[in-house]
Design a protein around this motif. Structure first.
Motif, short mmCIF file in Angstrom:
data_model
loop_
_atom_site.label_atom_id
_atom_site.label_comp_id
_atom_site.label_asym_id
_atom_site.label_seq_id
_atom_site.Cartn_x
_atom_site.Cartn_y
_atom_site.Cartn_z
N LEU A 152 27.43 -2.25 -12.32
CA LEU A 152 27.18 -2.60 -13.71
C LEU A 152 26.18 -1.68 -14.41
CD1 LEU A 152 27.04 -6.49 -13.44
CD2 LEU A 152 28.91 -5.06 -14.24
N SER A 153 25.68 -0.68 -13.73
CA SER A 153 24.75 0.23 -14.38
C SER A 153 25.50 1.03 -15.45
CB SER A 153 24.09 1.16 -13.37
OG SER A 153 25.05 2.03 -12.81
N PRO A 154 24.87 1.35 -16.55
CA PRO A 154 25.57 2.03 -17.66
C PRO A 154 26.27 3.33 -17.26
CG PRO A 154 23.43 1.27 -18.38
CD PRO A 154 23.50 1.03 -16.91
N ASP A 155 25.61 4.15 -16.45
CA ASP A 155 26.25 5.42 -16.09
C ASP A 155 27.48 5.18 -15.21
OD1 ASP A 155 24.20 4.52 -14.40
OD2 ASP A 155 24.06 6.44 -13.37
N GLU A 156 27.47 4.15 -14.35
CA GLU A 156 28.65 3.84 -13.54
C GLU A 156 29.78 3.31 -14.41
OE1 GLU A 156 29.51 4.31 -10.30
OE2 GLU A 156 27.67 5.49 -10.18
N LEU A 157 29.45 2.50 -15.41
CA LEU A 157 30.48 1.99 -16.31
C LEU A 157 31.16 3.12 -17.07
CD1 LEU A 157 28.80 -1.21 -17.79
CD2 LEU A 157 30.77 -1.11 -16.28
N ILE A 158 30.36 4.06 -17.56
CA ILE A 158 30.93 5.20 -18.30
C ILE A 158 31.82 6.03 -17.39
CG2 ILE A 158 30.36 7.34 -19.52
CD1 ILE A 158 29.82 4.80 -21.13
N LYS A 159 31.38 6.24 -16.15
CA LYS A 159 32.21 7.00 -15.19
C LYS A 159 33.55 6.31 -14.98
CE LYS A 159 28.45 8.99 -12.48
NZ LYS A 159 27.76 8.93 -11.17
N ASN A 160 33.53 4.98 -14.82
CA ASN A 160 34.76 4.24 -14.59
C ASN A 160 35.66 4.28 -15.81
OD1 ASN A 160 34.10 3.53 -11.98
ND2 ASN A 160 33.13 1.63 -12.58
N TRP A 161 35.10 4.12 -17.00
CA TRP A 161 35.90 4.11 -18.20
C TRP A 161 36.52 5.47 -18.48
CZ3 TRP A 161 31.90 1.18 -21.66
CH2 TRP A 161 31.89 -0.17 -21.31
N THR A 162 35.78 6.53 -18.25
CA THR A 162 36.31 7.86 -18.53
C THR A 162 37.27 8.34 -17.44
OG1 THR A 162 34.37 8.89 -17.53
CG2 THR A 162 34.34 8.57 -19.92
N ALA A 163 37.23 7.70 -16.29
CA ALA A 163 38.12 8.10 -15.19
C ALA A 163 39.58 7.79 -15.53
CB ALA A 163 37.72 7.40 -13.90
#
Length: 83
Positions: free
Chosen positions: A45-56
């Motif tokens: 749930l960390s913001p950088d992990e969420l961005i990585k998942n969304w952009t993947a």
């Protein structure tokens, strides 16, 4: 006739008196497992992990999401017009 009986005892004593099993060890294991899982999921749930998942998912997924939202708006506007 009405009778009231008040028993002053601890939860452990009440479980023993009623013949219920002692599940404190099982409860401790469950709480420990839930804490492990929550800690593992907090990293997701960390913001950088969420961005990585969304952009993947790439541009295709973003376009599909936009189309889905447009279809929902169009459907709601069509329902509002027909009233």
């Amino acid at each position: 006739m009405k009778m009231t009986i008040e028993i002053d005892c601890t939860p452990q004593e009440a479980r023993t008196f009623l013949g219920l099993p002692d599940v404190s060890v099982l409860n401790d294991k469950l709480v420990e497992e839930m804490q492990k899982r929550m800690s593992a999921n907090m990293a997701i749930l960390s913001p950088d992990e969420l961005i990585k998942n969304w952009t993947a998912f790439g541009v295709g997924a973003q376009e599909q999401f936009r189309n889905l939202m447009s279809a929902a708006v169009d459907a709601s506007m069509g329902a509002a017009r027909s009233k």
